[in-house]
Write a protein that holds these residues in place. Structure first.
Motif, PDB file in Angstrom:
ATOM      1  N   CYS A   1     -52.824  33.639 -27.229  1.00 46.61           N
ATOM      2  CA  CYS A   1     -52.632  33.379 -28.650  1.00 46.61           C
ATOM      3  C   CYS A   1     -51.179  33.002 -28.891  1.00 46.61           C
ATOM      4  O   CYS A   1     -50.265  33.740 -28.516  1.00 46.61           O
ATOM      5  N   GLY A   2     -50.986  31.838 -29.502  1.00 40.42           N
ATOM      6  CA  GLY A   2     -49.631  31.414 -29.816  1.00 40.42           C
ATOM      7  C   GLY A   2     -49.145  32.081 -31.093  1.00 40.42           C
ATOM      8  O   GLY A   2     -48.389  33.040 -31.069  1.00 40.42           O
ATOM      9  N   ASP A   3     -49.635  31.625 -32.202  1.00 34.58           N
ATOM     10  CA  ASP A   3     -49.253  32.156 -33.514  1.00 34.58           C
ATOM     11  C   ASP A   3     -50.204  31.550 -34.536  1.00 34.58           C
ATOM     12  O   ASP A   3     -51.091  30.781 -34.178  1.00 34.58           O
ATOM     13  N   TYR A   4     -49.982  31.852 -35.787  1.00 37.33           N
ATOM     14  CA  TYR A   4     -50.804  31.255 -36.829  1.00 37.33           C
ATOM     15  C   TYR A   4     -50.439  29.778 -36.994  1.00 37.33           C
ATOM     16  O   TYR A   4     -49.272  29.404 -36.835  1.00 37.33           O
TER      17      TYR A   4
ATOM     18  N   ASP B   1     -67.900  31.260 -27.378  1.00 40.07           N
ATOM     19  CA  ASP B   1     -66.464  31.366 -27.111  1.00 40.07           C
ATOM     20  C   ASP B   1     -66.286  32.233 -25.865  1.00 40.07           C
ATOM     21  O   ASP B   1     -66.410  33.448 -25.931  1.00 40.07           O
ATOM     22  N   PRO B   2     -65.988  31.627 -24.723  1.00 39.90           N
ATOM     23  CA  PRO B   2     -65.927  32.375 -23.464  1.00 39.90           C
ATOM     24  C   PRO B   2     -64.582  33.054 -23.187  1.00 39.90           C
ATOM     25  O   PRO B   2     -64.422  33.697 -22.153  1.00 39.90           O
ATOM     26  N   PHE B   3     -63.637  32.925 -24.102  1.00 44.27           N
ATOM     27  CA  PHE B   3     -62.294  33.428 -23.826  1.00 44.27           C
ATOM     28  C   PHE B   3     -62.103  34.867 -24.284  1.00 44.27           C
ATOM     29  O   PHE B   3     -62.822  35.370 -25.138  1.00 44.27           O
ATOM     30  N   GLU B   4     -61.079  35.515 -23.712  1.00 48.05           N
ATOM     31  CA  GLU B   4     -60.757  36.898 -24.072  1.00 48.05           C
ATOM     32  C   GLU B   4     -60.254  36.975 -25.514  1.00 48.05           C
ATOM     33  O   GLU B   4     -59.761  36.001 -26.066  1.00 48.05           O
ATOM     34  N   VAL B   5     -60.355  38.160 -26.086  1.00 43.57           N
ATOM     35  CA  VAL B   5     -59.832  38.413 -27.428  1.00 43.57           C
ATOM     36  C   VAL B   5     -58.322  38.205 -27.397  1.00 43.57           C
ATOM     37  O   VAL B   5     -57.653  38.575 -26.444  1.00 43.57           O
ATOM     38  N   TRP B   6     -57.802  37.598 -28.460  1.00 43.22           N
ATOM     39  CA  TRP B   6     -56.364  37.428 -28.596  1.00 43.22           C
ATOM     40  C   TRP B   6     -55.819  38.473 -29.540  1.00 43.22           C
ATOM     41  O   TRP B   6     -56.432  38.817 -30.539  1.00 43.22           O
ATOM     42  N   ASP B   7     -54.630  38.964 -29.243  1.00 43.81           N
ATOM     43  CA  ASP B   7     -53.899  39.832 -30.151  1.00 43.81           C
ATOM     44  C   ASP B   7     -52.696  39.050 -30.635  1.00 43.81           C
ATOM     45  O   ASP B   7     -52.013  38.396 -29.849  1.00 43.81           O
TER      46      ASP B   7
ATOM     47  N   ASP C   1     -53.577  46.364 -36.695  1.00 48.17           N
ATOM     48  CA  ASP C   1     -54.793  45.669 -37.099  1.00 48.17           C
ATOM     49  C   ASP C   1     -54.668  44.150 -36.964  1.00 48.17           C
ATOM     50  O   ASP C   1     -55.321  43.401 -37.657  1.00 48.17           O
ATOM     51  N   ASP C   2     -53.844  43.713 -36.022  1.00 46.75           N
ATOM     52  CA  ASP C   2     -53.600  42.288 -35.859  1.00 46.75           C
ATOM     53  C   ASP C   2     -54.537  41.610 -34.871  1.00 46.75           C
ATOM     54  O   ASP C   2     -54.367  40.439 -34.583  1.00 46.75           O
ATOM     55  N   GLU C   3     -55.498  42.327 -34.333  1.00 49.57           N
ATOM     56  CA  GLU C   3     -56.424  41.683 -33.406  1.00 49.57           C
ATOM     57  C   GLU C   3     -57.163  40.593 -34.161  1.00 49.57           C
ATOM     58  O   GLU C   3     -57.656  40.791 -35.261  1.00 49.57           O
ATOM     59  N   THR C   4     -57.193  39.429 -33.587  1.00 49.19           N
ATOM     60  CA  THR C   4     -57.800  38.298 -34.273  1.00 49.19           C
ATOM     61  C   THR C   4     -58.573  37.440 -33.302  1.00 49.19           C
ATOM     62  O   THR C   4     -58.434  37.583 -32.094  1.00 49.19           O
ATOM     63  N   ASN C   5     -59.386  36.581 -33.842  1.00 46.10           N
ATOM     64  CA  ASN C   5     -60.099  35.613 -33.029  1.00 46.10           C
ATOM     65  C   ASN C   5     -60.932  36.287 -31.952  1.00 46.10           C
ATOM     66  O   ASN C   5     -60.815  35.991 -30.778  1.00 46.10           O
ATOM     67  N   VAL C   6     -61.758  37.188 -32.354  1.00 45.65           N
ATOM     68  CA  VAL C   6     -62.612  37.915 -31.417  1.00 45.65           C
ATOM     69  C   VAL C   6     -63.539  36.934 -30.721  1.00 45.65           C
ATOM     70  O   VAL C   6     -64.132  36.063 -31.353  1.00 45.65           O
TER      71      VAL C   6
END
Length: 140
Positions: A37-40, A116-122, A131-136
């Motif tokens: 995860c890069g950023d928003y 979506d085969p990728f891991e969860v991004w924080d 509570d910043d876990e995003t893009n599950v």
């Protein structure tokens, strides 16, 4: 690709339709590749939180926005360095990962339902809460 073709290094950022809020930071060197995860995307943030109030900076950020306001600055931007690569073949291969015109019309809510085969991004936005876990990832 043939055995005479080799990607040596690639990097950049990507927009995954299933993760519409943040961009993916792509880095590959040799056999090691990481997508994190890069950023928003700037389009997801109010202008006063873009990190600078410099008019030239803001102008440059806005120049990257699509004419389609819903897309904002979302896009793919990759640099690929290789040996013996056929640029057209590489572009055609990458194009197969893009949404079709039909899928694009579905919009962000439906895109979240795509595989979506990728891991969860924080994403760490600098605050102290967890509570910043995003893009599950959505396993389909």
């Amino acid at each position: 690709m043939t055995e005479n073709e080799k990607i040596v290094r690639s990097k950049g950022f990507v927009w995954l339709a299933t993760r519409n809020d943040c961009y993916g930071d792509w880095n590959q060197s040799g056999a090691v590749a990481v997508l994190s995860c890069g950023d928003y995307w700037f389009a997801e943030l109010p202008e006063d939180s873009w990190g600078s109030t410099d008019p030239e900076f803001i102008k440059n950020v806005k120049a990257e926005f699509s004419s389609d306001a819903a897309l904002g600055d979302r896009r793919q931007e990759l640099v690929i360095i290789g040996i013996g690569l056929n640029q057209k073949e590489v572009e055609d291969l990458l194009d197969t990962s893009l949404l079709t015109d039909e899928e694009m019309t579905l919009g962000p809510q439906k895109w979240k339902e795509l595989t979506d085969p990728f891991e969860v991004w924080d994403i760490d936005n600098g605050d102290d809460d967890d509570d910043d876990e995003t893009n599950v990832s959505h396993a389909n």
